[in-house]
Design an enzyme around this catalytic site. Sequence first.
Site, PDB file in Angstrom:
ATOM      1  N   VAL A  12       0.836  -1.200   0.000  1.00 11.59           N
ATOM      2  CA  VAL A  12       0.000   0.000   0.000  1.00 11.59           C
ATOM      3  C   VAL A  12       0.876   1.257   0.000  1.00 11.59           C
ATOM      4  O   VAL A  12       0.632   2.205  -0.759  1.00 11.59           O
ATOM      5  CB  VAL A  12      -0.979   0.001   1.196  1.00 11.59           C
ATOM      6  CG1 VAL A  12      -1.759   1.313   1.247  1.00 11.59           C
ATOM      7  CG2 VAL A  12      -1.927  -1.191   1.107  1.00 11.59           C
ATOM      8  N   GLU A 120     -10.260   6.409   5.736  1.00 11.19           N
ATOM      9  CA  GLU A 120     -11.079   5.844   4.654  1.00 11.19           C
ATOM     10  C   GLU A 120     -10.555   4.472   4.231  1.00 11.19           C
ATOM     11  O   GLU A 120     -11.343   3.574   3.899  1.00 11.19           O
ATOM     12  CB  GLU A 120     -11.071   6.811   3.462  1.00 11.19           C
ATOM     13  CG  GLU A 120     -11.934   6.428   2.287  1.00 11.19           C
ATOM     14  CD  GLU A 120     -13.423   6.458   2.592  1.00 11.19           C
ATOM     15  OE1 GLU A 120     -13.990   7.537   2.716  1.00 11.19           O
ATOM     16  OE2 GLU A 120     -14.008   5.366   2.716  1.00 11.19           O
ATOM     17  N   VAL A 123     -11.495   0.578   5.911  1.00  6.56           N
ATOM     18  CA  VAL A 123     -12.640  -0.255   5.546  1.00  6.56           C
ATOM     19  C   VAL A 123     -12.805  -0.209   4.036  1.00  6.56           C
ATOM     20  O   VAL A 123     -12.947   0.867   3.462  1.00  6.56           O
ATOM     21  CB  VAL A 123     -13.956   0.267   6.165  1.00  6.56           C
ATOM     22  CG1 VAL A 123     -15.106  -0.696   5.866  1.00  6.56           C
ATOM     23  CG2 VAL A 123     -13.820   0.498   7.644  1.00  6.56           C
ATOM     24  N   LYS A 196     -13.753  -4.108  10.706  1.00  2.00           N
ATOM     25  CA  LYS A 196     -14.338  -3.161   9.749  1.00  2.00           C
ATOM     26  C   LYS A 196     -15.769  -2.810  10.154  1.00  2.00           C
ATOM     27  O   LYS A 196     -16.195  -1.661  10.039  1.00  2.00           O
ATOM     28  CB  LYS A 196     -14.298  -3.766   8.343  1.00  2.00           C
ATOM     29  CG  LYS A 196     -12.874  -4.027   7.848  1.00  2.00           C
ATOM     30  CD  LYS A 196     -12.884  -4.862   6.562  1.00  2.00           C
ATOM     31  CE  LYS A 196     -11.468  -5.197   6.112  1.00  2.00           C
ATOM     32  NZ  LYS A 196     -11.461  -6.238   5.042  1.00  2.00           N
ATOM     33  N   GLY A 294      -6.243  -4.452  -1.784  1.00  3.53           N
ATOM     34  CA  GLY A 294      -5.234  -4.344  -2.841  1.00  3.53           C
ATOM     35  C   GLY A 294      -4.517  -3.012  -2.760  1.00  3.53           C
ATOM     36  O   GLY A 294      -5.054  -2.024  -2.246  1.00  3.53           O
TER      37      GLY A 294
END
Lengths: 422, 422
Positions: A12, A120, A123, A196, A294
């Site tokens: 990420v 943001e 989740v 989440k 992802g």
Amino acid sequence: MLKVALVGFGTVGQSVARILCARPAAGLALTHIANRRVERKRVGWVPPDVIWTDDFEQVVGSDADVVVELIGGVDPAAEWIRRALAAGKSVVTANKQVIAQCGEGLLALARDQRRHLLFEAAVAGGIPVVRGLREGLAGDRLVRVEGVLNGTCNYILTRMADAQVSFEAGLSEAQELGYAEADPSADLDGADARAKLAILTLVGLRRRIDVEAVPLASIREIDPIDFVYARRLGCTIRQVARAELLADERLLAFVRPALVPLTSNLARIEGNQNTVVVEGAFGGEASFSGAGAGGGPTAVSVVSDLEAIARADAAGHAGWPSASSAEAVEREFEAPHYARFIVADRPGIIASLADVFSRHGVNVDAVLQEPGWSKSELPFVVTLERCSSAAVGEALTEIVAFDFHARRPVWMPILASGGGPS
Amino acid sequence: MLKVALVGFGTVGQSVARILCARPAAGLALTHIANRRVERKRVGWVPPDVIWTDDFEQVVGSDADVVVELIGGVDPAAEWIRRALAAGKSVVTANKQVIAQCGEGLLALARDQRRHLLFEAAVAGGIPVVRGLREGLAGDRLVRVEGVLNGTCNYILTRMADAQVSFEAGLSEAQELGYAEADPSADLDGADARAKLAILTLVGLRRRIDVEAVPLASIREIDPIDFVYARRLGCTIRQVARAELLADERLLAFVRPALVPLTSNLARIEGNQNTVVVEGAFGGEASFSGAGAGGGPTAVSVVSDLEAIARADAAGHAGWPSASSAEAVEREFEAPHYARFIVADRPGIIASLADVFSRHGVNVDAVLQEPGWSKSELPFVVTLERCSSAAVGEALTEIVAFDFHARRPVWMPILASGGGPS
């Protein structure tokens, strides 16, 4: 120009850096990249003036305006976020466990410090659901948030439904495709989706819950035969994470496999995708769907938060519930139920089951049996009229003790397409 | 406390007032209700200090902080919005035509005045897609926005698909249910969806387009037989509104019926629901779905905008493209195509068609014909390999001149599930 320090340079983090470098006009400047043993992480495509470090202290002491926390896990991430806020920096994080477990305190600290704490990406990465619930639907009073929040589970379940593969084969496929961790327990048993759900409950229902209080049930026991019966009932099976304000304001929450109608928003999400469905008192049902995970999608959520801070969007400072105690979580609910048995067949089994259900006040709706199975491992399904999940659980605990089972029975609620369990 | 003046007290206006009265704690106070011949509109459930008026001048001259414009149509709504902004008030509107046609100038005025002009309700009421695209996905670079943006069309098309009713019967049902206007032309022929697409193009692709430049095709010519063939091709039919940045930065846009794969996000939206699907360069595909219309959902979007202003959310002042000239709209595209003919059968028809297609450089992929139809009105379908929509249009113009047609031929592109027309 907002100075951004990235802490954590895995998948990420690298995607965030790529977006920041590809769109230099967006008012954001990447100034620091921190990672353990950072030397092995160096890449040539970031600007030469970016400072590489393996020391978080250097980030805290720097002139960065925003710290992006992407190391994952609660320890030391929660403490690092606290220190960054205390040092007067805003924080953007993709860390669901930290926000689910310590979000309330960290948000209060951000409020006191007049800094932003945005998440943001924690989740459903790539799906702007936190902003959608907090701001886009702020004018409604949401009464239910639910979703398919774990792509690994959904990949396995849709493969079981579409290709009749076993749970084990579906899991192996997911692992080969990189959708599942080497230890997939947090995905399969619900802890990932639960974190989440706790965040969506805070954002959408404005209620803080103790993550551990949300009951979990694993998808490990689902068998391909369950999809055959589910389809006969007009349903499929999903790992459903649901939080719902009941009419008396009690908060129902669970993460568990459930039958959902084929026409529902939850059934429509396939493969390793995520969806969040909300119901508002005024606006009815709306849904948000997309990748959910992802590097690229999660990075989009991170950068969107950074841009919100760059716009000096004041919304991050206010509007959070400031209640410091967690809501009680209601674990039991009423719904029709599905119970699947695989037995060594002999006379009297149905009568034995019916007797137990009856003693627990549970009415049998129908018995379904597909032809063509061996008598020694005979599957059949009993559907139960609307009843309390506690009663079903107690009846099943008693039923498990019978000696005719070839496999452990499985039970699930049959969830209605809108509103609560019907 | 933000003082709110409602201008227009129809279905949406009444729903907005109901939410404001039901949730008095939200920092919003309803102070004015304006409507033509307002006396017949008076209701007892709003606070007694609300001022009722049929004079917009009284609203402009009042101390209201925000004007909510819900009268619809361009004239006089656009002028009233301009006057409210000029008087130093913020404006919230549900008016898709005003924003699509005059949004750029009004946003510039709002920026100059340091006031907000928000319009979440102008596209897909109840689905927070304007905020989702502008803020939630701000970190991405969107390359495609598309949707099912007209619930009337989608209701008719799903009824034709599911119950094999004729277009006319589907339209009558929609009118009986209140989904379609007495004059449904704007819905059926695409002008309604086109206005919404222009707004999504501004918000999501950050490109201003001239609404009239977007080509339209009506759903009026779709026949139930088209769904039979579409299903054989793994597709269904939707009114698709699409805007897409091509690789060379040209902007493709259209509103038209099209075949879409049954597994696509567009196919999954049924009945009178709306969906918006976006594709980002970094985050892939995400979708937003929900009611899209109706008093309650639209009012939720209006009140969410009011709350954003109450939070002093500065985002309304900035971030809009300030280009004053409209982008050129590319009307033609390449895709496989579907062409349906209903003919008085005789030898040589396929050969005649193939000859025309061939002269226009269009290759026939397959000829599909369901059994059991009369020779005098025989339907069949020709699928065409990927080719330019212009070539198909020219070929069909020539083909229409043949004397064997029992009904006018219909052609549609077959859109891929992700990415551009494939």
